[in-house]
Design an enzyme around this catalytic site. Structure first.
Site, PDB file in Angstrom:
ATOM      1  N   TYR A 103       0.764  -1.202   0.216  1.00  0.00           N
ATOM      2  CA  TYR A 103       0.038   0.020  -0.034  1.00  0.00           C
ATOM      3  C   TYR A 103       0.742   1.122   0.006  1.00  0.00           C
ATOM      4  O   TYR A 103       0.414   2.094  -0.712  1.00  0.00           O
ATOM      5  CB  TYR A 103      -0.991   0.097   1.129  1.00  0.00           C
ATOM      6  CG  TYR A 103      -1.965  -1.281   1.244  1.00  0.00           C
ATOM      7  CD1 TYR A 103      -2.713  -1.392   0.076  1.00  0.00           C
ATOM      8  CD2 TYR A 103      -2.289  -1.718   2.500  1.00  0.00           C
ATOM      9  CE1 TYR A 103      -3.455  -2.655   0.103  1.00  0.00           C
ATOM     10  CE2 TYR A 103      -3.093  -3.111   2.426  1.00  0.00           C
ATOM     11  CZ  TYR A 103      -3.654  -3.128   1.486  1.00  0.00           C
ATOM     12  OH  TYR A 103      -4.434  -4.297   1.338  1.00  0.00           O
ATOM     13  N   HIS A 122      20.447  -2.676  24.717  1.00  0.00           N
ATOM     14  CA  HIS A 122      20.009  -1.203  24.549  1.00  0.00           C
ATOM     15  C   HIS A 122      20.537  -0.877  23.175  1.00  0.00           C
ATOM     16  O   HIS A 122      21.543  -0.922  22.841  1.00  0.00           O
ATOM     17  CB  HIS A 122      20.765  -0.575  25.598  1.00  0.00           C
ATOM     18  CG  HIS A 122      20.485   0.911  25.910  1.00  0.00           C
ATOM     19  ND1 HIS A 122      20.524   1.877  24.873  1.00  0.00           N
ATOM     20  CD2 HIS A 122      19.859   1.345  27.255  1.00  0.00           C
ATOM     21  CE1 HIS A 122      20.111   3.125  25.741  1.00  0.00           C
ATOM     22  NE2 HIS A 122      19.801   2.647  26.708  1.00  0.00           N
ATOM     23  N   ASP A 123      19.364  -0.172  22.708  1.00  0.00           N
ATOM     24  CA  ASP A 123      19.649  -0.196  21.033  1.00  0.00           C
ATOM     25  C   ASP A 123      20.552   1.095  20.852  1.00  0.00           C
ATOM     26  O   ASP A 123      21.308   1.350  19.914  1.00  0.00           O
ATOM     27  CB  ASP A 123      18.370   0.150  20.397  1.00  0.00           C
ATOM     28  CG  ASP A 123      17.475   1.217  21.122  1.00  0.00           C
ATOM     29  OD1 ASP A 123      17.371   1.386  22.104  1.00  0.00           O
ATOM     30  OD2 ASP A 123      16.355   1.537  20.253  1.00  0.00           O
ATOM     31  N   THR A 156      21.058  11.804  27.031  1.00  0.00           N
ATOM     32  CA  THR A 156      20.474  10.781  27.120  1.00  0.00           C
ATOM     33  C   THR A 156      19.709   9.968  25.853  1.00  0.00           C
ATOM     34  O   THR A 156      19.743  10.625  24.929  1.00  0.00           O
ATOM     35  CB  THR A 156      18.977  11.031  28.286  1.00  0.00           C
ATOM     36  OG1 THR A 156      18.666   9.918  28.568  1.00  0.00           O
ATOM     37  CG2 THR A 156      18.071  11.803  27.321  1.00  0.00           C
ATOM     38  N   SER A 157      19.283   8.783  26.000  1.00  0.00           N
ATOM     39  CA  SER A 157      18.789   8.104  24.825  1.00  0.00           C
ATOM     40  C   SER A 157      17.778   8.990  24.087  1.00  0.00           C
ATOM     41  O   SER A 157      17.782   9.030  22.948  1.00  0.00           O
ATOM     42  CB  SER A 157      18.407   6.789  25.100  1.00  0.00           C
ATOM     43  OG  SER A 157      19.269   5.997  25.630  1.00  0.00           O
ATOM     44  N   HIS A 159     -30.646  11.972   5.581  1.00  0.00           N
ATOM     45  CA  HIS A 159     -31.247  11.123   5.953  1.00  0.00           C
ATOM     46  C   HIS A 159     -31.144   9.358   5.083  1.00  0.00           C
ATOM     47  O   HIS A 159     -31.853   8.545   5.203  1.00  0.00           O
ATOM     48  CB  HIS A 159     -32.675  10.893   6.639  1.00  0.00           C
ATOM     49  CG  HIS A 159     -32.781  12.254   7.508  1.00  0.00           C
ATOM     50  ND1 HIS A 159     -32.701  12.296   8.650  1.00  0.00           N
ATOM     51  CD2 HIS A 159     -33.338  13.343   7.106  1.00  0.00           C
ATOM     52  CE1 HIS A 159     -32.969  13.409   9.312  1.00  0.00           C
ATOM     53  NE2 HIS A 159     -33.134  14.063   8.108  1.00  0.00           N
ATOM     54  N   GLN A 189      12.057  13.775  30.574  1.00  0.00           N
ATOM     55  CA  GLN A 189      13.214  12.960  29.724  1.00  0.00           C
ATOM     56  C   GLN A 189      12.722  12.689  28.428  1.00  0.00           C
ATOM     57  O   GLN A 189      13.504  12.884  27.217  1.00  0.00           O
ATOM     58  CB  GLN A 189      13.372  11.767  30.333  1.00  0.00           C
ATOM     59  CG  GLN A 189      14.502  10.827  29.597  1.00  0.00           C
ATOM     60  CD  GLN A 189      14.819   9.362  30.248  1.00  0.00           C
ATOM     61  OE1 GLN A 189      14.102   8.452  29.560  1.00  0.00           O
ATOM     62  NE2 GLN A 189      15.485   9.314  31.171  1.00  0.00           N
ATOM     63  N   SER A 215     -14.772  -9.687  -9.427  1.00  0.00           N
ATOM     64  CA  SER A 215     -15.128 -10.714  -8.634  1.00  0.00           C
ATOM     65  C   SER A 215     -14.604 -12.155  -9.448  1.00  0.00           C
ATOM     66  O   SER A 215     -14.791 -12.433 -10.685  1.00  0.00           O
ATOM     67  CB  SER A 215     -16.730 -10.890  -8.511  1.00  0.00           C
ATOM     68  OG  SER A 215     -17.110 -12.249  -8.034  1.00  0.00           O
ATOM     69  N   ARG A 235     -10.870   0.189   0.126  1.00  0.00           N
ATOM     70  CA  ARG A 235      -9.625   0.020   0.708  1.00  0.00           C
ATOM     71  C   ARG A 235      -9.312   1.040   1.502  1.00  0.00           C
ATOM     72  O   ARG A 235      -9.006   1.206   2.586  1.00  0.00           O
ATOM     73  CB  ARG A 235      -8.627  -0.184  -0.210  1.00  0.00           C
ATOM     74  CG  ARG A 235      -7.241  -0.410   0.263  1.00  0.00           C
ATOM     75  CD  ARG A 235      -6.203  -0.452  -0.699  1.00  0.00           C
ATOM     76  NE  ARG A 235      -6.299  -1.661  -1.461  1.00  0.00           N
ATOM     77  CZ  ARG A 235      -5.682  -1.901  -2.691  1.00  0.00           C
ATOM     78  NH1 ARG A 235      -5.043  -1.125  -3.003  1.00  0.00           N
ATOM     79  NH2 ARG A 235      -6.091  -3.116  -3.383  1.00  0.00           N
ATOM     80  N   ARG A 292       9.064  10.309  32.736  1.00  0.00           N
ATOM     81  CA  ARG A 292       8.930   9.514  31.543  1.00  0.00           C
ATOM     82  C   ARG A 292       8.445   7.940  32.168  1.00  0.00           C
ATOM     83  O   ARG A 292       9.058   7.855  33.292  1.00  0.00           O
ATOM     84  CB  ARG A 292       9.610   9.525  30.710  1.00  0.00           C
ATOM     85  CG  ARG A 292      10.936   8.651  30.813  1.00  0.00           C
ATOM     86  CD  ARG A 292      11.046   7.345  30.269  1.00  0.00           C
ATOM     87  NE  ARG A 292      10.629   7.073  28.946  1.00  0.00           N
ATOM     88  CZ  ARG A 292      11.090   6.881  27.828  1.00  0.00           C
ATOM     89  NH1 ARG A 292      12.640   6.967  27.817  1.00  0.00           N
ATOM     90  NH2 ARG A 292      10.562   6.627  26.842  1.00  0.00           N
TER      91      ARG A 292
END
Length: 477
Positions: free
Chosen positions: A14, A79-80, A104-105, A152, A234, A282, A296, A322
């Protein structure tokens, strides 16, 4: 591509290549390295002893990320961010001891997310303007084509095809205004430290508050932002996520409203979405021409709307400075919301630029209802011709009910006018009856409203946007 593991349909079926690239790991972690470089450069400019070689080596390795090495480090450290710091340090050894200094991260994760979200909004804006341009042309082309209006979900006073298109268009114009507001006001998190107090940076600069503030300003400027959020814990306030996802949800809802209307119009046979030369509607019913693009849109919009609520929920439980229960859900929902909205707007443009209008069918459906709608005008004509208002009302009531019954029970066309023409108690000649039921008598100012809306609201947006447009994306499935 491996077929032995799950992949998101948003990626495979998509979303556009541009949006997929934006939310790729390469872009995300390339931004992290650019943020670390901007931090180190700004710290050095403000007097921190960072070697020039460190900056040179960092600049040389912003995009050649060894993701296998990162995976090895993350397996060790769990820890990434630290995994990426070490992998960056391996290719920029002179910088190994200063990468991430004072940070910090969330310095890289939050600032990176905000940069990606801003870029995502920019991509969506360009596509949204293209849809507005195409829908504007459609509205102008069909501004004077009468069509049944509905309240309606029942036939009501006439409108025009073009006037109805302006209702869809106005929703998108409102969405664009929301998007522009967010684009103009989205900040960076900036350089805030572990709990948002900037204590580590104040220590780094020996208590010099002015330098800490200047560091924050310089890093934001280096990343293309006028400034940072004034205060943070944080993390930046997760309300920012909610505000951005609300923009996406608004676009999705507008697209879904359009798609729902079009699905009904297609079921009436009045207007149809595009249908490929070899497209199959179909697997069983070969004659079918299903509105799969519109369906969709409705399906993807439902997904985006469901995601938007999670941002408020996440914000509401970010205790104090956090908590980490925001991390996993944000990794999933923010990119997926952008990918799904991207897919929706691509579908929207594809449909709008290929709409097929069937005036004969529209007119036939008008003719089924218009005699009933003209009854008030018929009463006035009859009175002007010398009739008694109450007596004429009763004649019309009797014949209209009889005509409606014949239509429902016997499948006959609406012959109310023929019935009135044959009734000596109704003092209006048959030629006058036909004149009264000219559809253009019942559309009010619809054509003029289209012209005014396009000239006063839409055209200034399109002029400001210029002629540049994003590449047209093929509907992939």
């Amino acid at each position: 591509m491996s077929h032995a593991s799950y992949r998101s349909p948003l990626a495979d079926r998509y979303a556009s290549p541009a949006m997929l690239e934006l939310w790729s790991l390469q872009t995300r972690h390339g931004l992290w390295r650019r943020l670390w470089l901007a931090l180190a450069e700004s710290e050095r400019d403000l007097g921190v002893a960072i070697p020039a070689d460190a900056l040179t080596q960092m600049r040389a390795h912003l995009d050649d990320i060894d993701f296998d090495k990162v995976a090895e480090y993350e397996k060790r450290f769990r820890h990434d961010v630290m995994a990426h710091i070490h992998a960056f340090g391996d290719v920029a050894p002179a910088a190994k001891g200063v990468i991430h200094l004072g940070a910090t991260s969330c310095f890289v994760t939050d600032n990176g997310d905000l940069i990606q979200m801003r870029r995502g909004l920019e991509l969506l804006r360009a596509r949204l303007v293209s849809v507005i341009r195409a829908l504007s042309a459609f509205a102008k082309q069909w501004k004077a084509e009468p069509a049944l209006g509905y309240t309606h979900l029942q036939p009501a006073q006439l409108t025009t095809v073009g006037k109805r298109a302006t209702l869809w268009l106005q929703d998108l114009v409102l969405d664009l205004a929301d998007l522009d507001h967010r684009l103009a006001n989205i900040p960076m998190r900036g350089v805030k430290g572990t709990t948002g107090t900037q204590a580590s940076f104040l220590e780094l600069f020996g208590g010099d508050h002015a330098k800490v503030r200047e560091l924050d300003r310089r890093v934001c400027q280096a990343m293309g932002f006028p400034g940072s959020i004034p205060v943070s814990g944080q993390t930046y306030s997760r309300k920012l996520d909610q505000q951005v996802l609300d923009v996406l949800a608004g676009i999705a809802a507008s697209a879904a409203k359009f798609a729902s209307d079009l699905r009904m119009l297609q079921s009436f046979g009045e207007i149809e979405e595009p249908f490929g030369k070899e497209q199959i509607g179909s697997s069983a019913m070969a004659y079918k021409r299903n509105p799969m693009r519109s369906e969709r849109i409705n399906s993807l919009a439902r997904f985006v709307l469901s995601i938007a609520g999670t941002a408020n929920e996440t914000h509401s439980v970010q205790y104090f400075e956090r908590t980490l229960d925001d991390s996993a859900i944000r990794r999933i929902t923010i990119p997926e919301a952008f990918l799904a909205t991207d897919a929706i707007v691509i579908l929207l443009e594809n449909i709008v630029t290929g709409l097929e209008v069937h005036p004969a069918r529209i007119r036939a459906r008008i003719n089924e209802e218009l005699p009933f709608m003209a009854t008030e005008a018929l009463i006035v004509r009859a009175v002007n011709a010398g009739g008694d208002r109450q007596a004429v009302h009763e004649v019309i009531r009797v014949h209209s009910i009889a005509a409606a019954r014949a239509m429902k029970d016997e499948g006959k066309p609406n012959d109310m006018l023929e019935r009135l023409a044959k009734d000596p108690a109704f003092p209006v000649p048959s030629e006058d009856l036909a004149a009264v039921t000219d559809p253009m008598r019942f559309v009010g100012r619809a054509p003029q409203q289209v012209d005014e809306f396009l000239a006063e609201v839409v055209d200034p947006i399109l002029v400001a946007a210029g002629e540049a447009a994003p590449p047209k994306e093929e509907v992939r499935v």
